[in-house]
Design a protein around this motif. Structure first.
Motif, PDB file in Angstrom:
ATOM      1  N   TYR A  91       0.838  -1.201   0.000  1.00  0.00           N
ATOM      2  CA  TYR A  91       0.000   0.000   0.000  1.00  0.00           C
ATOM      3  C   TYR A  91       0.869   1.245   0.000  1.00  0.00           C
ATOM      4  CZ  TYR A  91      -3.779  -3.184   1.379  1.00  0.00           C
ATOM      5  OH  TYR A  91      -4.696  -4.207   1.413  1.00  0.00           O
ATOM      6  N   THR A  92       0.388   2.283  -0.687  1.00  0.00           N
ATOM      7  CA  THR A  92       1.101   3.566  -0.734  1.00  0.00           C
ATOM      8  C   THR A  92       0.069   4.691  -0.801  1.00  0.00           C
ATOM      9  OG1 THR A  92       2.915   4.738  -1.855  1.00  0.00           O
ATOM     10  CG2 THR A  92       1.262   3.718  -3.261  1.00  0.00           C
ATOM     11  N   PRO A  93       0.370   5.888  -0.294  1.00  0.00           N
ATOM     12  CA  PRO A  93      -0.576   7.006  -0.391  1.00  0.00           C
ATOM     13  C   PRO A  93      -0.952   7.288  -1.847  1.00  0.00           C
ATOM     14  CG  PRO A  93       1.160   7.541   1.161  1.00  0.00           C
ATOM     15  CD  PRO A  93       1.569   6.264   0.490  1.00  0.00           C
ATOM     16  N   PHE A  94      -2.191   7.664  -2.081  1.00  0.00           N
ATOM     17  CA  PHE A  94      -2.650   7.988  -3.429  1.00  0.00           C
ATOM     18  C   PHE A  94      -2.011   9.270  -3.930  1.00  0.00           C
ATOM     19  CE2 PHE A  94      -5.669  10.196  -6.242  1.00  0.00           C
ATOM     20  CZ  PHE A  94      -5.800   9.257  -7.254  1.00  0.00           C
ATOM     21  N   ASP A  95      -1.813  10.227  -3.023  1.00  0.00           N
ATOM     22  CA  ASP A  95      -1.260  11.526  -3.403  1.00  0.00           C
ATOM     23  C   ASP A  95       0.263  11.506  -3.381  1.00  0.00           C
ATOM     24  OD1 ASP A  95      -3.793  12.755  -3.666  1.00  0.00           O
ATOM     25  OD2 ASP A  95      -3.897  13.035  -1.496  1.00  0.00           O
ATOM     26  N   SER A  96       0.876  12.017  -4.445  1.00  0.00           N
ATOM     27  CA  SER A  96       2.334  12.104  -4.495  1.00  0.00           C
ATOM     28  C   SER A  96       2.858  13.090  -3.455  1.00  0.00           C
ATOM     29  CB  SER A  96       2.796  12.518  -5.892  1.00  0.00           C
ATOM     30  OG  SER A  96       2.223  13.769  -6.256  1.00  0.00           O
ATOM     31  N   SER A  97       2.021  14.075  -3.066  1.00  0.00           N
ATOM     32  CA  SER A  97       2.440  15.034  -2.041  1.00  0.00           C
ATOM     33  C   SER A  97       2.619  14.360  -0.693  1.00  0.00           C
ATOM     34  CB  SER A  97       1.433  16.173  -1.925  1.00  0.00           C
ATOM     35  OG  SER A  97       0.159  15.692  -1.536  1.00  0.00           O
ATOM     36  N   LEU A  98       1.992  13.186  -0.523  1.00  0.00           N
ATOM     37  CA  LEU A  98       2.134  12.401   0.706  1.00  0.00           C
ATOM     38  C   LEU A  98       3.131  11.265   0.494  1.00  0.00           C
ATOM     39  CD1 LEU A  98      -1.622  12.226   1.809  1.00  0.00           C
ATOM     40  CD2 LEU A  98       0.156  13.784   2.630  1.00  0.00           C
ATOM     41  N   CYS A  99       3.965  11.416  -0.526  1.00  0.00           N
ATOM     42  CA  CYS A  99       5.031  10.456  -0.841  1.00  0.00           C
ATOM     43  C   CYS A  99       4.525   9.151  -1.425  1.00  0.00           C
ATOM     44  CB  CYS A  99       5.914  10.185   0.376  1.00  0.00           C
ATOM     45  SG  CYS A  99       6.803  11.639   0.968  1.00  0.00           S
ATOM     46  N   GLY A 100       3.393   9.207  -2.115  1.00  0.00           N
ATOM     47  CA  GLY A 100       2.891   8.016  -2.773  1.00  0.00           C
ATOM     48  C   GLY A 100       3.776   7.591  -3.924  1.00  0.00           C
ATOM     49  N   VAL A 101       3.879   6.282  -4.139  1.00  0.00           N
ATOM     50  CA  VAL A 101       4.749   5.705  -5.169  1.00  0.00           C
ATOM     51  C   VAL A 101       3.913   5.249  -6.363  1.00  0.00           C
ATOM     52  CG1 VAL A 101       6.446   3.913  -5.687  1.00  0.00           C
ATOM     53  CG2 VAL A 101       6.334   4.897  -3.396  1.00  0.00           C
ATOM     54  N   LYS A 102       4.335   5.634  -7.553  1.00  0.00           N
ATOM     55  CA  LYS A 102       3.658   5.195  -8.774  1.00  0.00           C
ATOM     56  C   LYS A 102       4.478   4.078  -9.425  1.00  0.00           C
ATOM     57  CE  LYS A 102       0.687   8.493  -8.139  1.00  0.00           C
ATOM     58  NZ  LYS A 102      -0.619   8.162  -7.519  1.00  0.00           N
ATOM     59  N   LEU A 103       3.893   2.885  -9.509  1.00  0.00           N
ATOM     60  CA  LEU A 103       4.569   1.727 -10.081  1.00  0.00           C
ATOM     61  C   LEU A 103       3.832   1.256 -11.326  1.00  0.00           C
ATOM     62  CD1 LEU A 103       5.215  -0.288  -6.787  1.00  0.00           C
ATOM     63  CD2 LEU A 103       6.783   1.274  -7.949  1.00  0.00           C
ATOM     64  N   GLU A 104       4.546   0.615 -12.225  1.00  0.00           N
ATOM     65  CA  GLU A 104       3.949   0.110 -13.456  1.00  0.00           C
ATOM     66  C   GLU A 104       3.411  -1.302 -13.225  1.00  0.00           C
ATOM     67  OE1 GLU A 104       6.449   0.432 -16.890  1.00  0.00           O
ATOM     68  OE2 GLU A 104       7.342   2.315 -16.183  1.00  0.00           O
ATOM     69  N   ALA A 105       2.126  -1.476 -13.544  1.00  0.00           N
ATOM     70  CA  ALA A 105       1.484  -2.776 -13.350  1.00  0.00           C
ATOM     71  C   ALA A 105       1.252  -3.471 -14.689  1.00  0.00           C
ATOM     72  CB  ALA A 105       0.156  -2.601 -12.613  1.00  0.00           C
ATOM     73  N   ASN A 106       0.994  -4.758 -14.598  1.00  0.00           N
ATOM     74  CA  ASN A 106       0.619  -5.567 -15.760  1.00  0.00           C
ATOM     75  C   ASN A 106       1.666  -5.600 -16.864  1.00  0.00           C
ATOM     76  OD1 ASN A 106      -1.983  -6.293 -14.747  1.00  0.00           O
ATOM     77  ND2 ASN A 106      -2.712  -4.238 -15.261  1.00  0.00           N
ATOM     78  N   ASN A 107       2.924  -5.620 -16.501  1.00  0.00           N
ATOM     79  CA  ASN A 107       3.966  -5.856 -17.495  1.00  0.00           C
ATOM     80  C   ASN A 107       5.065  -6.700 -16.856  1.00  0.00           C
ATOM     81  OD1 ASN A 107       5.628  -4.140 -15.982  1.00  0.00           O
ATOM     82  ND2 ASN A 107       5.186  -2.359 -17.259  1.00  0.00           N
ATOM     83  N   LYS A 108       6.157  -6.887 -17.563  1.00  0.00           N
ATOM     84  CA  LYS A 108       7.211  -7.775 -17.077  1.00  0.00           C
ATOM     85  C   LYS A 108       8.197  -7.082 -16.145  1.00  0.00           C
ATOM     86  CE  LYS A 108       7.017 -10.727 -21.188  1.00  0.00           C
ATOM     87  NZ  LYS A 108       7.781 -11.302 -22.329  1.00  0.00           N
TER      88      LYS A 108
END
Length: 221
Positions: A91-108
């Motif tokens: 789990y990660t915060p939805f907001d990037s201002s709260l240090c949320g992490v954006k990861l790439e899903a559904n690939n290799k």
């Protein structure tokens, strides 16, 4: 005051106020060597991201914050065995201002994920953790995940931003990537680990092929 000048000053003030608000809301992390981040984490795993879903941050109906729940496929666990055997979600915060992490899903794409284990057993990750695509790690870093980094968790890695800088205790290693390369994750971060010797002192050790001397007896590699 001239109406045009008044309008201009108001616009500048509005822009500055907005910029200050952006800076206040932005996520900021203290710089740290990968070894230090791994030592400070409760969990270190290699994983692929299967899917993502936005979920409530808590069961409180008045709490409007959201979290991103990443479903993962755990490939290997390097740290955290005593608390979790297999991780299905992080789990990660939805907001990037709260240090949320954006990861790439559904690939290799595979990631090295480090994070904390909450009281309810959930794995929590954020931008201040060490999170990197697996293929971006050096061979030395990958090998160090098994044991070498753990051997240096009793050492202190001190960041050197400008000269002069020196160690102040025998258990310190100077991290000079920013000074030499003007970037944090440079050659030293990718190829060296700060290891504690039998006499209690710490020194940089270079991974990879066996060196002529096991330890480097200089402050800067």
């Amino acid at each position: 005051m001239n109406p045009v000048l008044s309008t201009l000053l108001f616009s500048v003030l509005l822009l500055l106020t907005h910029r200050i608000q952006e800076l206040v809301e932005a996520c900021s992390c203290a710089p740290a060597h990968p070894q230090q981040l791994i030592c400070d984490s409760a969990l270190v795993i290699r994983a692929k991201i299967s899917s993502e879903k936005v979920v409530p941050a808590s069961d409180d109906p008045l709490d409007t914050h959201k979290m991103i729940r990443y479903e993962i496929k755990q490939i290997k666990m390097f740290k955290g065995f005593e608390k979790l055997k297999d991780v299905q979600y992080v789990y990660t915060p939805f907001d990037s201002s709260l240090c949320g992490v954006k990861l790439e899903a559904n690939n290799k794409k595979q990631y090295l994920l480090t994070g904390q284990i909450l009281n309810d057993g959930k794995v929590f990750i954020h931008l201040c953790n060490y999170i990197e695509p697996w293929d971006d790690l050096s061979l030395s870093q990958k090998k160090s995940l098994n044991q070498r980094y753990q051997m240096g968790c009793g050492c202190k890695i001190t960041t050197c931003y400008m000269v002069p800088c020196s160690i102040t205790a025998p258990n310190e290693c100077l991290w000079t990537d920013w000074l030499i390369e003007r970037k944090l994750y440079g050659h030293q971060a990718k190829h060296y680990a700060c290891i504690k010797r039998s006499d209690g002192t710490c020194s940089w050790y270079r991974g990879g092929p066996p060196p002529e001397k096991e330890f480097i007896d200089i402050s800067e590699p």
